[in-house]
Design an enzyme around this catalytic site. Structure first.
Site: not given
Ligand SMILES: COc1cccc(-c2nc(Nc3cc(C)[nH]n3)cc3ccccc23)c1
Length: 280
Positions: A132, A134, A137, A150, A168
């Site tokens: 994840d 992005k 995070n 995260d 997203t």
């Protein structure tokens, strides 16, 4: 080490995440500043397997030690809440800086990508896939260093867990987009794709496949993106070597860290090394 709420003086709320609130906190006996993430068990139960995610986040993140990975020092719970004792990153969420500045200058983007690549290399050596990556995070420390936070979505590789997505689609690699067959196995290389998306977004100010959800999926599946002219050819080259449909053909992290675009902006003080060599 047993922690409990009375050990902490709670400061101002820093903000609200998806499943909880984050407060500035100080551990009384040591005066150590940290961030306390409070999750309500009730919210987790209805979060559709989020409790498992939190357990995984705790198990994975507490064993990690890297300057670009947010430390989880410990956790405890009471009847209603779970508390995560996290490292405090003084400059907050990277994506807020990105939105404010629209896009980062190449020297800054290259330094952030080098730090991300170093953190991902550390994770992959431990067979942890973040899954994840992005801007939302990533947090920023007081010296401008970035910290992956995260770990709710991270897993041990290899893995074919269907990610029930609520965030997203922009960062999803082609192999995680529904490819019909559910039993698609994927591995650490999903993070290489996301690193490419992150590089693009740092330099351009928006994600490469940003579109309507349906179109985004189509464009990801074809790696259909255009890189604006203002992006340097070295940066373009790195993005193109990461946003490759075949996971096995994506540039390995070792080579990312040796890429000309990274070396151009991240070699420790060019003059400093020359000074060592005695040249002016
Ligand atoms: C939604 O906005 C949110 C949510 C959670 C935290 C922040 C925030 N966090 C941190 N630092 C942190 C957070 C953690 C877990 N460790 N260090 C610093 C900030 C500074 C200004 C504004 C906001 C901040 C924002």
């Amino acid at each position: 080490k047993q922690f409990h709420l009375g050990m902490f003086e709670i400061g101002r709320p820093l903000g609200k995440g998806k499943f909880g609130r984050v407060y500035l906190a100080r551990e009384r006996s040591s005066n150590f500043i940290c961030a306390l993430k409070v999750l309500y068990k009730s919210e987790l139960q209805h979060g559709g397997g989020v409790e498992k995610q939190v357990r995984r986040e705790i198990e994975i993140q507490s064993n990690l030690r890297h300057p670009n990975i947010l430390k989880l020092y410990g956790h405890f719970h009471d009847s209603k809440r779970i508390f995560l004792i996290l490292e405090f990153a003084g400059k907050g969420e990277l994506y807020k800086h990105l939105r404010r500045e629209t896009r980062f200058p190449e020297w800054k983007a290259a330094q952030y990508i080098a730090q991300m690549a170093s953190a991902l290399r550390y994770l992959h050596r431990k067979h942890v896939i973040h899954r994840d990556i992005k801007p939302e995070n990533i947090l920023m420390g007081i010296h401008g260093e970035i910290k992956i936070s995260d770990f709710g979505w991270s897993v041990h590789a290899p893995n074919n867990r269907r990610a029930t997505l609520c965030g997203t689609l922009d960062y999803l690699p082609p192999e995680m987009i529904r490819s019909g067959s559910q039993d698609k196995w994927y591995n650490e290389k999903v993070d290489l794709w996301s690193l490419g998306v992150l590089t693009y977004e740092f330099l351009v100010g928006e994600a490469p496949f940003e579109d309507t959800p349906i179109m985004t999926q189509k464009r990801i599946a074809r790696a259909d993106m255009t890189i604006p002219e203002f992006v340097s050819k070295e940066a373009k080259d790195l993005i193109k070597r990461l946003l490759v449909l075949d996971p096995d053909k994506r540039l390995p992290l070792e080579d990312v860290l040796q890429h000309p675009w990274i070396l151009k902006h991240c070699v420790k003080g060019e003059r400093a090394t020359n000074r060592e060599k005695g040249s002016k």
